[in-house]
Design an enzyme around this catalytic site. Structure first.
Site, PDB file in Angstrom:
ATOM      1  N   ASP A  49       7.555  -2.068   4.957  1.00  0.00           N
ATOM      2  CA  ASP A  49       6.840  -3.043   5.768  1.00  0.00           C
ATOM      3  C   ASP A  49       6.260  -4.062   4.789  1.00  0.00           C
ATOM      4  O   ASP A  49       5.296  -3.772   4.089  1.00  0.00           O
ATOM      5  CB  ASP A  49       5.731  -2.346   6.562  1.00  0.00           C
ATOM      6  CG  ASP A  49       4.866  -3.336   7.357  1.00  0.00           C
ATOM      7  OD1 ASP A  49       5.122  -4.559   7.292  1.00  0.00           O
ATOM      8  OD2 ASP A  49       3.936  -2.871   8.047  1.00  0.00           O
ATOM      9  N   LYS A  76       2.317 -14.133   8.373  1.00  0.00           N
ATOM     10  CA  LYS A  76       1.499 -14.159   7.154  1.00  0.00           C
ATOM     11  C   LYS A  76       2.131 -15.014   6.060  1.00  0.00           C
ATOM     12  O   LYS A  76       1.518 -15.955   5.588  1.00  0.00           O
ATOM     13  CB  LYS A  76       1.234 -12.737   6.672  1.00  0.00           C
ATOM     14  CG  LYS A  76       0.172 -12.056   7.533  1.00  0.00           C
ATOM     15  CD  LYS A  76       0.471 -10.645   7.887  1.00  0.00           C
ATOM     16  CE  LYS A  76      -0.554 -10.139   8.913  1.00  0.00           C
ATOM     17  NZ  LYS A  76      -0.201  -8.827   9.432  1.00  0.00           N
ATOM     18  N   TRP A  92      -1.895   0.147   8.582  1.00  0.00           N
ATOM     19  CA  TRP A  92      -0.560  -0.148   9.111  1.00  0.00           C
ATOM     20  C   TRP A  92       0.404   0.999   8.855  1.00  0.00           C
ATOM     21  O   TRP A  92       1.243   1.321   9.691  1.00  0.00           O
ATOM     22  CB  TRP A  92      -0.021  -1.463   8.548  1.00  0.00           C
ATOM     23  CG  TRP A  92      -0.842  -2.640   8.967  1.00  0.00           C
ATOM     24  CD1 TRP A  92      -1.538  -3.499   8.159  1.00  0.00           C
ATOM     25  CD2 TRP A  92      -1.094  -3.097  10.306  1.00  0.00           C
ATOM     26  NE1 TRP A  92      -2.196  -4.449   8.909  1.00  0.00           N
ATOM     27  CE2 TRP A  92      -1.941  -4.229  10.231  1.00  0.00           C
ATOM     28  CE3 TRP A  92      -0.684  -2.660  11.565  1.00  0.00           C
ATOM     29  CZ2 TRP A  92      -2.378  -4.918  11.362  1.00  0.00           C
ATOM     30  CZ3 TRP A  92      -1.126  -3.345  12.696  1.00  0.00           C
ATOM     31  CH2 TRP A  92      -1.961  -4.462  12.575  1.00  0.00           C
TER      32      TRP A  92
END
Ligand SMILES: *Cc1c(COP(=O)(O)O)cnc(C)c1O
Length: 363
Positions: A174, A198, A104
């Protein structure tokens, strides 16, 4: 637990608290006396506005934010933020510095590079993304506008246990896969973003928590739908927000507050992760952890079977016991157990027992 519900270790969209799902079901056909579902009411209605404001306030309260932070609700997923962060925060000649600790962060860096605004100052790629860096291993540039990091590396199963050292530069994080799983040094951060699917709620919502001074200094030449300033000015109601995910997140946050907030979440996370790591270590040599011990994630436990040929059988037998979502990300293979806030301790206990049983039955 109803007998047809499985133990869900999926990486995202992920397990939600059963109490939240039940509450959604209760309110499904008649939300707040409207005679309509939450899916069917205007985002300009007073009933929705109460949800919207409650979710904003709860999020800031849980994070321990005072008036110095604002929260935005957006669509587009965390990946859209990979571009929006540099678009909104970087003036010409300034850079975002990036710690590349997994897939990511590689994608976040690439999006920033595309705008000619990003620079990697540390990468764990050559080591196979087995850890996050120590502060002595990187230097933030003097022209850096922010230091970007991925607090939890969902695919590799590593996590920052302390925020990195920005050297006075605002941290941009993030936090898609570990937001609200533990108390946070908010003051060190300028901006935090997370896809909701999530730890916060259903897919379709991205939250952005931004310090007001950064917001005030953000670029003014960004098209309104992509502008933090424009969105903040309209309380994230510039256009139709993701109404249902915000509603569901509000219920998740309510539940979290009632269970001791972030310190309660941290305690439960630590205990759950310990159960799995201990089970894996009891069978060391049979199971092989991916992450270095100093960087182990409390959210995603990643490991392989020493005999990788056994992995399909492992996953199949797990599934037969109602343990689902354990297949590792396609880029690393093996096993990944995601232990987000919504995953009940009883599920994790069932997994730990299975890890012991499978090894015993196989050796
Ligand atoms: C899942 C994930 C993403 C991608 O999120 P989308 O909402 O699907 O764009 C980004 N970063 C991290 C750390 C993730 O875990």
């Amino acid at each position: 637990m109803p007998t047809d519900r499985v133990h869900n270790f999926g990486a995202g969209p992920a397990a939600l608290p059963l109490t939240v799902l039940e509450r959604i079901r209760e309110e499904w056909l008649d939300f707040a006396g409207t005679g309509r579902s939450i899916l069917e009411i205007s985002h300009r209605s007073p009933q929705y506005d109460e949800v919207h404001e409650s979710a904003r306030a709860r999020l800031l309260r849980l994070l321990g934010a005072a008036d110095d932070f604002d929260v935005l609700f957006m669509g587009g997923g965390a990946r859209t933020q990979f571009s929006l962060v540099p678009m909104n925060l970087l003036e010409p000649g300034r850079k975002g510095d990036y710690l590349v600790t997994g897939r990511w962060s590689e994608l976040a860096l690439a999006a920033g590079e595309h705008l000619d605004g990003a620079r990697s100052i540390w990468s764990g790629k050559a080591e196979g993304f087995v850890r996050v860096p120590q502060p002595t291993e990187y230097t933030v540039g003097s022209d850096a506008a922010y230091l970007h990091y991925t607090s939890n590396n969902t695919i590799y199963g590593t996590q920052f246990h302390e925020p990195p050292d920005g050297g006075g530069v605002a941290l941009v994080a993030d936090m898609s896969s570990d937001i609200l799983s533990r108390p946070l040094d908010l003051a060190a951060h300028g901006l935090i973003y997370a896809g909701a699917q999530k730890n916060l709620g259903p897919a379709g919502l991205t939250v952005v928590i931004i310090r007001r001074d950064l917001l005030a200094a953000a670029r003014t030449d960004v098209i309104d739908m992509m502008s933090y300033r424009a969105l903040a000015a309209k309380r994230s109601l510039l256009n139709t927000p993701p109404v249902f995910p915000i509603y569901a997140m509000n219920l998740v946050l309510e539940e979290l507050e009632s269970r001791g907030g972030l310190s309660g979440a941290a305690e439960r996370s630590r205990a759950k992760a310990e159960l799995v790591y201990q089970a894996v270590e009891r069978s060391a040599g049979f199971y092989v952890l991916h992450a270095h011990s100093s960087s182990r994630s409390l959210m995603n436990v990643t490991f392989r079977l020493a005999d990788t040929a056994l992995e399909p059988k492992f996953l199949e037998e797990a599934e037969a016991r109602g343990l689902v979502g354990l297949k590792g990300h396609r880029s690393v293979g093996g096993v990944r157990a995601s232990l987000y806030n919504g995953v009940a301790r009883a599920s994790v206990e069932a997994l730990a027992t299975f890890l012991d049983d499978f090894r015993r039955a196989t050796c």
